[in-house]
Design a protein around this motif. Structure first.
Motif, short mmCIF file in Angstrom:
data_model
loop_
_atom_site.label_atom_id
_atom_site.label_comp_id
_atom_site.label_asym_id
_atom_site.label_seq_id
_atom_site.Cartn_x
_atom_site.Cartn_y
_atom_site.Cartn_z
N GLY A 1 99.37 0.15 38.56
CA GLY A 1 99.75 1.09 39.06
C GLY A 1 101.28 -0.55 40.30
N ARG B 1 107.99 9.35 38.15
CA ARG B 1 107.27 9.15 39.01
C ARG B 1 107.49 9.08 40.69
N THR C 1 104.87 0.74 40.77
CA THR C 1 104.92 1.81 41.60
C THR C 1 104.71 1.56 42.91
N ALA D 1 109.65 6.63 33.13
CA ALA D 1 108.48 7.32 33.50
C ALA D 1 107.54 6.35 34.71
N LEU D 2 108.12 4.91 35.45
CA LEU D 2 108.30 4.98 36.56
C LEU D 2 108.84 5.51 37.90
N ARG E 1 107.54 1.07 45.91
CA ARG E 1 106.75 1.74 47.72
C ARG E 1 106.85 1.06 48.72
N ARG F 1 109.02 12.11 42.06
CA ARG F 1 108.09 13.13 42.02
C ARG F 1 107.39 12.89 43.53
N GLU F 2 106.95 11.26 43.85
CA GLU F 2 106.57 10.52 45.35
C GLU F 2 107.34 10.78 46.14
#
Ligand SMILES: CC(=O)NCC[C@H](N)C(=O)O
Length: 168
Positions: free
Chosen positions: A90, A128, A93, A124-125, A97, A131-132
């Motif tokens: 992660g 995500r 990600t 894919a990252l 963030r 979505r987040e």
């Protein structure tokens, strides 16, 4: 400000990190390797929108980004690189963030980036990330392969993530 995630320290880079970032990008063998100078300069002048992940003094993750001049609402993410030793934890990600929590990104309403079709991990990252952030991701033509001299470079498709509801 630095934050930590499983012994990793996420922080703003400095010019002194540029050489290690260059080596990290080179070792990924996936991203376009730019000059060492460009990474030293970017870590210096664009530190507010870059993040390095550090583990016991080693640079194991990096994200470079900037807001186009005069457009604080758009953030262009240039490169995301994670050392093979940190895959599946992660880190990428978390780099994004930490980046989105920076003061420099407070007004960001749209995240833009380019990804080559073969880089499914990066796709894919950012799926995500969309979505987040509870928003959409759209893909359109970006930098065509024909733009790159000498051939051999894939198309770079433009990904747009937004509008981002939390943008102030
Ligand atoms: C998001 C990201 O890492 N894009 C890579 C763009 C390009 N192929 C490069 O490596 O600079």
């Amino acid at each position: 400000m630095t934050t930590t995630q499983s012994k990793l320290v996420y922080r703003k880079p400095t010019a002194e990190d540029g050489g290690k970032v260059w080596q990290l990008v080179k070792d990924t063998q996936v991203l376009d390797l730019n000059s060492a100078y460009s990474y030293i300069m970017f870590c210096d002048y664009f530190a507010d929108t870059c993040v390095v992940a550090e583990s016991d003094g080693a640079i194991v993750g990096f994200v470079s980004a900037f807001c186009p001049p005069g457009n604080a609402e758009t953030l262009f993410v240039w490169q995301v690189a994670v050392d093979s030793s940190q895959r599946g934890k992660g880190v990428a990600t978390e780099l994004l963030r930490v980046l989105m929590q920076r003061e420099a990104c407070r007004q960001v309403n749209m995240v833009e980036l380019t990804i080559s079709p073969s880089n499914q991990a990066s796709r894919a990252l950012f799926m995500r990330m969309a979505r987040e952030l509870n928003t959409d991701m759209n893909v359109r033509s970006g930098y065509a392969a024909a733009l790159f001299p000498g051939g051999g470079h894939e198309d770079e498709e433009l990904y747009q993530i937004g509008p981002i509801p939390s943008a102030k």
